[in-house]
Scaffold this active site. Structure first.
Site, PDB file in Angstrom:
ATOM      1  CE  LYS A 213       0.377 -64.969  43.330  1.00  0.00           C
ATOM      2  NZ  LYS A 213       1.312 -63.877  43.564  1.00  0.00           N
TER       3      LYS A 213
HETATM    4  N1  PMP Z   1       6.597 -62.356  40.773  1.00  0.00           N
HETATM    5  C1  PMP Z   1       6.018 -62.249  41.980  1.00  0.00           C
HETATM    6  C2  PMP Z   1       6.850 -62.425  43.204  1.00  0.00           C
HETATM    7  C3  PMP Z   1       4.635 -61.994  42.071  1.00  0.00           C
HETATM    8  O1  PMP Z   1       4.055 -61.889  43.269  1.00  0.00           O
HETATM    9  C4  PMP Z   1       3.876 -61.833  40.890  1.00  0.00           C
HETATM   10  C5  PMP Z   1       2.396 -61.553  40.980  1.00  0.00           C
HETATM   11  N2  PMP Z   1       1.663 -62.735  41.072  1.00  0.00           N
HETATM   12  C6  PMP Z   1       4.526 -61.957  39.665  1.00  0.00           C
HETATM   13  C7  PMP Z   1       5.890 -62.215  39.638  1.00  0.00           C
HETATM   14  C8  PMP Z   1       3.763 -61.849  38.382  1.00  0.00           C
HETATM   15  O2  PMP Z   1       2.971 -63.001  38.207  1.00  0.00           O
HETATM   16  P1  PMP Z   1       1.626 -62.961  37.369  1.00  0.00           P
HETATM   17  O3  PMP Z   1       1.917 -62.345  36.076  1.00  0.00           O
HETATM   18  O4  PMP Z   1       1.223 -64.385  37.235  1.00  0.00           O
HETATM   19  O5  PMP Z   1       0.635 -62.173  38.171  1.00  0.00           O
END
Ligand code: PMP
Length: 320
Positions: free
Chosen positions: A161
């Site tokens: 991320k």
């Molecule tokens: N994909 C992307 C590109 C994101 O930015 C997010 C948000 N963090 C998610 C998926 C979903 O991840 P999460 O459930 O951990 O927030």
């Protein structure tokens, strides 16, 4: 959505006033995208405010940093404590969105300078409503397939991320919004379904729950994992697989998952109605189980809720 500012931001181990959490314009991450970050939510629950899956988010933050060989100058326990402190010091008892950020800071300029720039860490939190607008939980949103593809494998790692990855997300979401959609869905360079600009995607077809596998340029979403575990509780196993674009047009139900979007139904894709054009029964059941974690209707058998002691603010606010 304008940010609802709070009194403090945790910045390099200290709580500083919101306006003072600033950086130099020659900060490495501003030029080269070298940041990794997290997005968490804290919810108001019957037992008080609780951070959702804090340990898992912190682990992903360190995993993202590891991929980019960024040495985080704090322990996971420090980051967890910072997340607690930022909720209590700011009195966010109604819940909040929490944003931990690790970045290569201000030093010698250059992609890989001789002397590593210092690694800086910030954690901010503020009150935040529905990511895709009020009413999106029940009514669902209209989405399109983006003309922008997700990063190919072995280019920019989707499982990190990282700040730089959100250039892809910006292209996907800006295009979708410009065309009048709430969000865009990107395909992989092979043409399989990947994910939304900032959310994972689930599909229901003939009672089977499916989501793109990690090999399809997706972030390993923590909400994605939560939904898979909740669905298993009511006997629904998720297939992590390759999903061709056209299966989206034939789906009975589609929904996004993410910390920001939570569980949001999709009612149309490329102007084709999904199923009946209304939130489907499996989506609704998953939403109930998910939101039930925060109002006590779903028992937290996993220990996902990390309760914040709201009385601990004065010590943290004067630290350092
Ligand atoms: N994909 C992307 C590109 C994101 O930015 C997010 C948000 N963090 C998610 C998926 C979903 O991840 P999460 O459930 O951990 O927030």
């Amino acid at each position: 959505m304008p940010i609802a500012t709070t009194p403090y931001i945790w910045f390099n181990g200290k709580l500083v006033p919101w306006e003072q959490a600033t950086v130099h314009v020659l900060t490495h991450a501003l030029h080269y995208g070298s940041s990794v970050f997290e997005g968490l939510r804290a919810y108001q629950t019957p037992q008080g405010v609780a951070i959702f899956r804090l340990a898992d988010h912190t682990r992903r933050l360190f995993d993202s940093a590891r991929i980019y060989r960024i040495h985080v100058p704090y322990t996971p326990a420090d980051i967890n404590a910072g997340c607690h402190a930022i909720i209590s010091a700011n009195g966010l008892e109604r819940g909040a969105y929490i944003r931990p950020l690790v970045f290569r800071g201000y030093g010698e300029i250059g992609v890989v300078p001789k002397i590593d720039p210092p690694v800086e860490v910030a954690i901010a939190a503020w009150e935040w409503g529905k990511y895709l607008g009020p009413g999106s939980d029940a009514e669902g949103v209209d989405v399109c397939i983006s003309s922008w593809q997700r990063m190919a494998p072995n280019t920019l790692p989707a499982m990190a991320k990282a700040g730089g990855n959100y250039l892809s997300s910006q292209l996907i979401s800006m295009e979708a919004k410009r065309l009048g959609f709430a969000e865009g869905i990107a395909l992989t360079t092979e043409g399989m379904v990947s994910e939304g600009g900032a959310a994972n995607l689930f599909l229901v077809k003939d009672g089977v729950l499916m989501t793109p596998a990690l090999a399809h340029s997706v972030l390993g979403g923590i909400t994605r994992d939560t939904v898979m575990r909740l669905a298993l509780e009511f006997g629904l196993e998720t297939r992590e697989c390759a999903i061709p674009r056209e299966l989206l047009y034939l789906a009975d139900e589609l929904f996004f998952t993410g910390t920001g979007v939570e569980v949001t139904p999709i009612r149309s894709i490329d102007r084709i109605e999904v199923g009946s054009g209304r939130r489907g029964p499996i989506t609704e059941r998953i939403q109930q189980a998910y939101f039930g974690l925060f109002d006590g209707r779903t028992r937290d058998q996993w220990g996902w809720l990390d309760y914040v002691d709201m009385r601990s603010k004065p010590r943290a606010a004067t630290a350092g």
